[in-house]
Design an enzyme around this catalytic site. Structure first.
Site, short mmCIF file in Angstrom:
data_model
loop_
_atom_site.label_atom_id
_atom_site.label_comp_id
_atom_site.label_asym_id
_atom_site.label_seq_id
_atom_site.Cartn_x
_atom_site.Cartn_y
_atom_site.Cartn_z
CD GLU A 77 41.38 -16.83 -78.13
OE1 GLU A 77 42.46 -17.09 -77.56
OE2 GLU A 77 40.39 -16.38 -77.54
NE ARG A 118 36.91 -10.78 -76.86
CZ ARG A 118 37.86 -10.89 -75.94
NH1 ARG A 118 38.45 -9.81 -75.48
NH2 ARG A 118 38.21 -12.05 -75.46
CE LYS A 153 41.29 -17.41 -71.97
NZ LYS A 153 40.42 -16.83 -73.01
C1 3PG Z 1 41.03 -11.13 -73.51
O1 3PG Z 1 40.07 -11.67 -73.04
O2 3PG Z 1 40.98 -10.08 -74.16
C2 3PG Z 1 42.32 -11.84 -73.38
O3 3PG Z 1 42.39 -12.39 -72.12
C3 3PG Z 1 43.48 -10.96 -73.64
O4 3PG Z 1 43.87 -10.35 -72.50
P1 3PG Z 1 44.97 -9.19 -72.57
O5 3PG Z 1 44.34 -8.06 -73.36
O6 3PG Z 1 45.24 -8.83 -71.13
O7 3PG Z 1 46.17 -9.77 -73.28
#
Ligand code: 3PG
Length: 211
Positions: free
Chosen positions: A44, A48, A132
């Protein structure tokens, strides 16, 4: 809905979907190769950072064994751009009517974020069966997933947010969990150092989580 079958296959292909944020576009392909070498093929790549789309394009065209998805989809106009860049599925932190419409129009299978029973029901009404749970640990983690399995047992989750290599097995043991998501396979210091061997080791450990 054929998108549901595609998503189920994708979720079953990997016990862990790494959530990837690319700060340096030069990291995208070697990172993807390192994850695939460790047995993690479903990736994924989030929007961002400014390099998200370019990273999806690079990995989709240069790492044929990777199954590339787009993450952090929050705006309808991102669907077609991500699909055209080579993403074969999408992940969003939540669900709006605009995202539902964009998913349908683009044909991009979407794994939408949900956090409450009402959100799960709204997503299911919109035709989504793979969801999710986000953010998974703040939302209640294992306890929440078990509680949802009773009244809403016909949906499957990819819990994401706050999960680690150590806690993933308990999530994966839940009847309504098909895979988990997390950023622990791509530590920022490893990317910065170009330590692809460490990434492959983390991926190997994660790909072994399902036996
Ligand atoms: C995110 O939005 O970065 C994901 O949910 C990953 O979360 P994590 O860094 O707690 O694994």
């Amino acid at each position: 809905m054929s998108e549901n079958m595609i998503l189920m296959d994708i979720m079953r292909a990997s016990p862990v979907i790494p959530v990837i944020a690319i700060d340096d576009i030069a990291h995208a392909v070697p990172l993807a190769r390192a994850l695939v070498a460790g047995g993690i093929r479903v990736l994924e790549i989030t929007l961002r950072t400014a390099h998200g789309l370019a990273a999806i394009r690079a990995v989709a065209s240069q790492v044929p064994d990777a199954i590339v998805g787009v993450g952090t989809l929050t705006r309808p106009d991102e669907f077609v751009a991500a699909r055209d860049a080579g993403a074969v599925f999408g992940v969003s932190p939540g669900l709006t009517q605009g995202l539902v419409d964009a998913a349908r129009k683009s044909g991009l299978p979407l794994l939408p974020g949900t956090m409450t029973p009402s959100e799960v029901m709204a997503a299911r009404d919109a035709g989504f069966r793979q969801l999710k749970l986000f953010p998974a640990v703040p939302a209640g983690g294992i306890g929440m997933l078990n509680a949802l399995a009773g009244p809403l047992g016909d949906v499957m989750f990819c819990p994401t947010g706050g999960i680690s290599q150590e806690t993933a097995p308990k999530f994966l043991a839940c009847a309504n969990v098909a895979c988990v998501g997390g950023s622990w396979l791509t530590p920022k210091d490893a990317l910065k150092a170009g330590d692809w061997g460490r990434i492959t080791s983390l991926a190997k450990a994660a790909s072994g989580l399902r036996g």
